[in-house]
Write a protein that holds these residues in place. Structure first.
Motif, PDB file in Angstrom:
ATOM      1  N   GLU A 209       0.818  -1.103  -0.054  1.00  0.00           N
ATOM      2  CA  GLU A 209       0.042  -0.152   0.063  1.00  0.00           C
ATOM      3  C   GLU A 209       0.933   1.187   0.090  1.00  0.00           C
ATOM      4  OE1 GLU A 209      -3.228   2.203   2.880  1.00  0.00           O
ATOM      5  OE2 GLU A 209      -3.543   0.190   2.623  1.00  0.00           O
ATOM      6  N   VAL A 210       0.558   2.153  -1.032  1.00  0.00           N
ATOM      7  CA  VAL A 210       1.463   2.989  -1.189  1.00  0.00           C
ATOM      8  C   VAL A 210       0.726   4.188  -0.296  1.00  0.00           C
ATOM      9  CG1 VAL A 210       2.506   4.986  -2.752  1.00  0.00           C
ATOM     10  CG2 VAL A 210       2.478   2.739  -3.189  1.00  0.00           C
ATOM     11  N   ARG A 211       1.546   5.085   0.553  1.00  0.00           N
ATOM     12  CA  ARG A 211       0.912   6.208   1.424  1.00  0.00           C
ATOM     13  C   ARG A 211       2.151   7.230   1.017  1.00  0.00           C
ATOM     14  NH1 ARG A 211      -2.087   4.401   6.872  1.00  0.00           N
ATOM     15  NH2 ARG A 211      -3.515   2.870   6.037  1.00  0.00           N
ATOM     16  N   ASP A 212       1.842   7.951   0.195  1.00  0.00           N
ATOM     17  CA  ASP A 212       3.040   8.976  -0.134  1.00  0.00           C
ATOM     18  C   ASP A 212       2.461  10.424  -0.826  1.00  0.00           C
ATOM     19  OD1 ASP A 212       5.860   9.550  -1.019  1.00  0.00           O
ATOM     20  OD2 ASP A 212       5.382   9.209  -2.893  1.00  0.00           O
ATOM     21  N   ASP A 213       2.302  11.085   0.197  1.00  0.00           N
ATOM     22  CA  ASP A 213       2.127  12.684   0.042  1.00  0.00           C
ATOM     23  C   ASP A 213       2.806  13.535   0.799  1.00  0.00           C
ATOM     24  OD1 ASP A 213       0.952  14.970  -1.040  1.00  0.00           O
ATOM     25  OD2 ASP A 213      -1.141  14.432  -0.507  1.00  0.00           O
ATOM     26  N   PRO A 214       3.923  13.850   0.845  1.00  0.00           N
ATOM     27  CA  PRO A 214       4.784  14.350   1.722  1.00  0.00           C
ATOM     28  C   PRO A 214       4.354  15.828   1.934  1.00  0.00           C
ATOM     29  CG  PRO A 214       5.933  12.992   0.097  1.00  0.00           C
ATOM     30  CD  PRO A 214       4.919  13.067  -0.432  1.00  0.00           C
ATOM     31  N   ALA A 215       3.870  16.280   0.843  1.00  0.00           N
ATOM     32  CA  ALA A 215       3.336  17.693   0.931  1.00  0.00           C
ATOM     33  C   ALA A 215       2.168  18.025   1.911  1.00  0.00           C
ATOM     34  CB  ALA A 215       2.860  18.430  -0.191  1.00  0.00           C
ATOM     35  N   HIS A 216       1.462  16.923   2.251  1.00  0.00           N
ATOM     36  CA  HIS A 216       0.467  16.854   3.306  1.00  0.00           C
ATOM     37  C   HIS A 216       0.629  16.220   4.410  1.00  0.00           C
ATOM     38  CE1 HIS A 216      -1.595  18.333  -0.485  1.00  0.00           C
ATOM     39  NE2 HIS A 216      -2.211  19.017   0.541  1.00  0.00           N
ATOM     40  N   ASN A 217       2.044  15.664   4.647  1.00  0.00           N
ATOM     41  CA  ASN A 217       2.436  15.007   5.736  1.00  0.00           C
ATOM     42  C   ASN A 217       1.916  13.560   5.812  1.00  0.00           C
ATOM     43  OD1 ASN A 217       4.186  17.018   6.750  1.00  0.00           O
ATOM     44  ND2 ASN A 217       2.487  17.757   8.081  1.00  0.00           N
ATOM     45  N   VAL A 218       1.684  12.831   4.586  1.00  0.00           N
ATOM     46  CA  VAL A 218       1.386  11.721   4.339  1.00  0.00           C
ATOM     47  C   VAL A 218       2.605  10.612   4.226  1.00  0.00           C
ATOM     48  CG1 VAL A 218      -0.182   9.721   3.152  1.00  0.00           C
ATOM     49  CG2 VAL A 218      -0.765  12.271   3.770  1.00  0.00           C
ATOM     50  N   TYR A 219       2.769   9.736   5.089  1.00  0.00           N
ATOM     51  CA  TYR A 219       3.952   8.857   4.741  1.00  0.00           C
ATOM     52  C   TYR A 219       3.751   7.745   5.877  1.00  0.00           C
ATOM     53  CZ  TYR A 219       5.384  12.894   7.169  1.00  0.00           C
ATOM     54  OH  TYR A 219       5.611  14.093   7.714  1.00  0.00           O
ATOM     55  N   PRO A 220       3.873   6.441   5.835  1.00  0.00           N
ATOM     56  CA  PRO A 220       3.726   5.455   6.719  1.00  0.00           C
ATOM     57  C   PRO A 220       4.574   5.739   7.992  1.00  0.00           C
ATOM     58  CG  PRO A 220       4.838   4.423   4.847  1.00  0.00           C
ATOM     59  CD  PRO A 220       4.417   5.700   4.622  1.00  0.00           C
ATOM     60  N   MET A 221       3.925   5.413   9.143  1.00  0.00           N
ATOM     61  CA  MET A 221       4.528   5.497  10.359  1.00  0.00           C
ATOM     62  C   MET A 221       4.429   4.447  11.285  1.00  0.00           C
ATOM     63  SD  MET A 221       4.274   9.785  11.157  1.00  0.00           S
ATOM     64  CE  MET A 221       2.515   9.795  10.589  1.00  0.00           C
ATOM     65  N   PRO A 222       5.234   3.860  11.933  1.00  0.00           N
ATOM     66  CA  PRO A 222       5.141   2.806  12.991  1.00  0.00           C
ATOM     67  C   PRO A 222       3.861   2.807  14.068  1.00  0.00           C
ATOM     68  CG  PRO A 222       7.365   3.014  12.631  1.00  0.00           C
ATOM     69  CD  PRO A 222       6.725   4.427  11.933  1.00  0.00           C
ATOM     70  N   GLY A 223       3.892   4.084  14.592  1.00  0.00           N
ATOM     71  CA  GLY A 223       2.878   4.287  15.829  1.00  0.00           C
ATOM     72  C   GLY A 223       1.597   4.187  15.350  1.00  0.00           C
TER      73      GLY A 223
END
Length: 356
Positions: free
Chosen positions: A293-307
């Motif tokens: 699953e791609v979660r990739d929109d850094p301009a809106h702070n979207v990226y996968p995070m462990p927590g």
């Protein structure tokens, strides 16, 4: 010789090491995928015998408590699939008993991963290797699983030449005692108390430790094949990746780090190809990748995070970008629940592949 015994449509499943963290996740995953089991047996050491484990049910097995039985060679009479997470020593000790009773052992330990007669399987990558198993199938290291699931759609675009990977591995990867140590040290640190260090080599609270497992140049059965200075955890990623892809030309340079996160491993990857791969093509391939699953929109702070991803089933990809330091390269960030997909779910997916 490949395994010839036919797997029933409704197999009897033994969960071996049922009282551990991965054993508990096995039971949860069997329910979540509604595995078509005729019976589920909970097996563990003698000290856990008689313990009741809540089970939500699957297949023909209703919800209710499972009574833990002491695991012995006789425990596998009538068993079709044995899901093992009881440590390498136990797996080696019981291999012959499991196979002689006609059961397939799907083993989560390191006991058989590099045995030439044992397939090392991630179903999204190399499920065809199941065709030559002889009663034992190995589950790879969790960090390897995370990486190869993401690499598979990229390697289908162009041959991968080299991967530089740094892992950010959660405390739970070292077990329940390690998780408790993270809790305890965090409290001790905030209260200004002396830190108790036992599960890790050093302080884990508010720290990172670039040391997971033993350094192989200190003496190991793997040391003859390893470059000096690497740990066993790191070298697993090297040799397991080559075996899973069936390709000794893929080079892997790993650094494995323990971080103060409870659950979910993260990885930073720089992938170098033999031929040009555009970022757009890489993104499309990953979006179409199985269990990616791609979660990739850094301009809106979207990226996968462990927590935020504990209990999830996929390998999550973000921070996709070109790597300008090589001719054909991309960089990316991965997150995966290492207890779920990195252990229990991968094993159950293997079991699903064995069903008629």
């Amino acid at each position: 010789m490949a395994w010839t015994k036919e797997m029933p449509a409704q197999p009897v499943v033994a969960v071996c090491g049922a009282t551990g963290a991965v054993g508990a996740e096995f039971l949860k995953v069997l329910h979540d995928v509604d595995f078509p089991a005729k019976e589920v047996r909970a097996l563990a050491s003698a000290r856990s015998a008689g313990k009741k484990l809540a089970f939500e049910g699957c297949g023909q097995v209703p919800a209710g408590d499972l009574t833990v039985e002491k695991m012995t060679p006789e425990s596998f009479e009538g068993v079709d699939i044995a899901l093992f997470s009881a440590g390498a020593g136990v797996s080696k000790q019981l291999r012959d008993a499991v196979v002689s009773h006609g059961a397939v052992m799907i083993d989560n330990s390191s006991a058989f991963r590099m045995d030439p007669d044992v397939p090392l399987v991630v179903p999204e990558v190399n499920k065809a290797d199941l065709a030559w198993h002889n009663g034992v199938i190995a589950n790879p290291n969790c960090s390897t699983i995370e990486m190869v699931v993401a690499l598979k759609p990229l390697n289908d675009l162009a041959h991968i030449k080299r991967v530089v990977v740094s892992t950010y591995q959660a405390a739970s990867g070292a077990g329940a005692k390690a998780m408790q140590e993270l809790y305890d040290q965090t409290r001790q640190f905030l209260n200004g108390e002396e830190l108790t260090v036992s599960a890790f080599s050093d302080q884990i609270a508010f720290n990172t430790i670039p040391h997971i497992d033993v350094f192989l140049d200190e003496g190991s059965d793997m040391a003859a094949d390893v470059a000096p200075g690497y740990t066993k955890e790191e070298w697993k990623m090297v040799v397991e990746t080559k075996k899973i892809f069936g390709d000794d030309t893929i080079e892997v340079a790993p650094t494995c780090v323990r971080v103060p996160v409870l659950r979910c491993h993260a990885e930073s990857l720089n992938v170098e190809f033999d031929a040009p791969v555009s970022l757009a093509d890489a993104r499309r391939a990953l979006m179409a990748g199985e269990d990616v699953e791609v979660r990739d929109d850094p301009a809106h702070n979207v990226y996968p995070m462990p927590g935020l991803l504990a209990g999830s089933d996929h390998v999550y990809v973000g921070r996709l970008r070109d790597d300008p330091s090589v001719e054909h390269g991309i960089a990316m960030w991965l997150v995966m629940d290492q207890i779920r997909k990195g252990a229990a779910l991968n094993a159950v997916q293997i079991a699903q592949c064995l069903l008629p």
